[in-house]
Design a protein around this motif. Structure first.
Motif, PDB file in Angstrom:
ATOM      1  N   LYS A   1      37.354  -9.379  29.192  1.00 11.47           N
ATOM      2  CA  LYS A   1      36.965  -8.972  27.839  1.00 11.47           C
ATOM      3  C   LYS A   1      38.147  -9.012  26.892  1.00 11.47           C
ATOM      4  O   LYS A   1      37.997  -9.270  25.722  1.00 11.47           O
TER       5      LYS A   1
ATOM      6  N   PRO B   1      36.301  -7.721  20.396  1.00 15.79           N
ATOM      7  CA  PRO B   1      35.546  -6.517  20.038  1.00 15.79           C
ATOM      8  C   PRO B   1      34.168  -6.501  20.702  1.00 15.79           C
ATOM      9  O   PRO B   1      33.498  -7.528  20.809  1.00 15.79           O
ATOM     10  N   LYS B   2      33.748  -5.310  21.132  1.00 11.15           N
ATOM     11  CA  LYS B   2      32.476  -5.162  21.834  1.00 11.15           C
ATOM     12  C   LYS B   2      31.299  -5.603  20.975  1.00 11.15           C
ATOM     13  O   LYS B   2      30.368  -6.250  21.466  1.00 11.15           O
ATOM     14  N   ASP B   3      31.304  -5.288  19.685  1.00  4.77           N
ATOM     15  CA  ASP B   3      30.178  -5.677  18.834  1.00  4.77           C
ATOM     16  C   ASP B   3      30.062  -7.201  18.719  1.00  4.77           C
ATOM     17  O   ASP B   3      28.970  -7.742  18.603  1.00  4.77           O
ATOM     18  N   LEU B   4      31.183  -7.898  18.790  1.00  7.19           N
ATOM     19  CA  LEU B   4      31.161  -9.356  18.759  1.00  7.19           C
ATOM     20  C   LEU B   4      30.531  -9.900  20.041  1.00  7.19           C
ATOM     21  O   LEU B   4      29.691 -10.804  20.003  1.00  7.19           O
TER      22      LEU B   4
ATOM     23  N   ASP C   1      28.426  -8.272  21.940  1.00  5.58           N
ATOM     24  CA  ASP C   1      26.999  -7.916  21.865  1.00  5.58           C
ATOM     25  C   ASP C   1      26.238  -8.924  21.013  1.00  5.58           C
ATOM     26  O   ASP C   1      25.115  -9.305  21.339  1.00  5.58           O
ATOM     27  N   GLY C   2      26.851  -9.363  19.921  1.00  6.51           N
ATOM     28  CA  GLY C   2      26.216 -10.357  19.054  1.00  6.51           C
ATOM     29  C   GLY C   2      26.019 -11.688  19.760  1.00  6.51           C
ATOM     30  O   GLY C   2      24.982 -12.336  19.631  1.00  6.51           O
TER      31      GLY C   2
ATOM     32  N   SER D   1      23.424 -14.526  18.498  1.00 14.28           N
ATOM     33  CA  SER D   1      23.879 -14.719  17.133  1.00 14.28           C
ATOM     34  C   SER D   1      24.864 -15.884  17.054  1.00 14.28           C
ATOM     35  O   SER D   1      25.928 -15.872  17.682  1.00 14.28           O
TER      36      SER D   1
ATOM     37  N   ALA E   1      28.223 -14.785  15.504  1.00  7.91           N
ATOM     38  CA  ALA E   1      29.102 -14.083  16.445  1.00  7.91           C
ATOM     39  C   ALA E   1      29.761 -15.087  17.387  1.00  7.91           C
ATOM     40  O   ALA E   1      30.949 -14.985  17.678  1.00  7.91           O
TER      41      ALA E   1
END
Length: 126
Positions: free
Chosen positions: A38, A42-45, A47-48, A53, A56
């Motif tokens: 990882k 970033p985690k949100d990236l 997730d996207g 997405s 993303a």
């Protein structure tokens, strides 16, 4: 018996092989692989990207790159696990991202094809 799978940097293979041999482990498998951790993504990236997405995925760019690694697999008796793990760590630790991972898993049985020996006798060098 335990299977120890270690993901290490490509350039650490020769040192790791030598150290394992000195520690009494001369039989193992090594394969080339591509992968990444990882890291600093970033985690949100992530997730996207998982959600599909395209934006993303485009932002992931170079951070999504897969890096060449070596995957070592060693099967040893229970009493050798700590020695093997410590040996792999000693050689491969730099303190920087990408040093690798070590997984220890149970092995139900082993059979030497040539002789039919089972269990620890099948993985014994002698």
């Amino acid at each position: 018996m335990k299977e120890i799978m270690a993901v290490i940097r490509m350039n650490m293979m020769n040192q790791t092989k030598s150290a394992l041999t000195e520690a009494g482990v001369s039989a193992f498998f090594a394969v080339e692989a591509l992968g990444r951790g990882k890291g600093l993504v970033p985690k949100d990236l992530l997730d996207g990207v998982k959600a599909g997405s395209e934006e993303a995925a485009a932002l992931l760019g170079e951070k999504g790159r897969l890096y060449p690694k070596r995957v070592l697999t060693v099967v040893v008796p229970e009493d050798m696990v700590e020695t093997v793990v410590k040996t792999i760590m000693k050689v491969n630790i730099t303190g920087k991202p990408g040093d690798g991972k070590i997984f220890v898993m149970p092995v139900g049985d082993a059979v030497r094809v040539r002789t039919g020996e089972k269990g620890n006798e099948a993985i014994d060098e002698m």
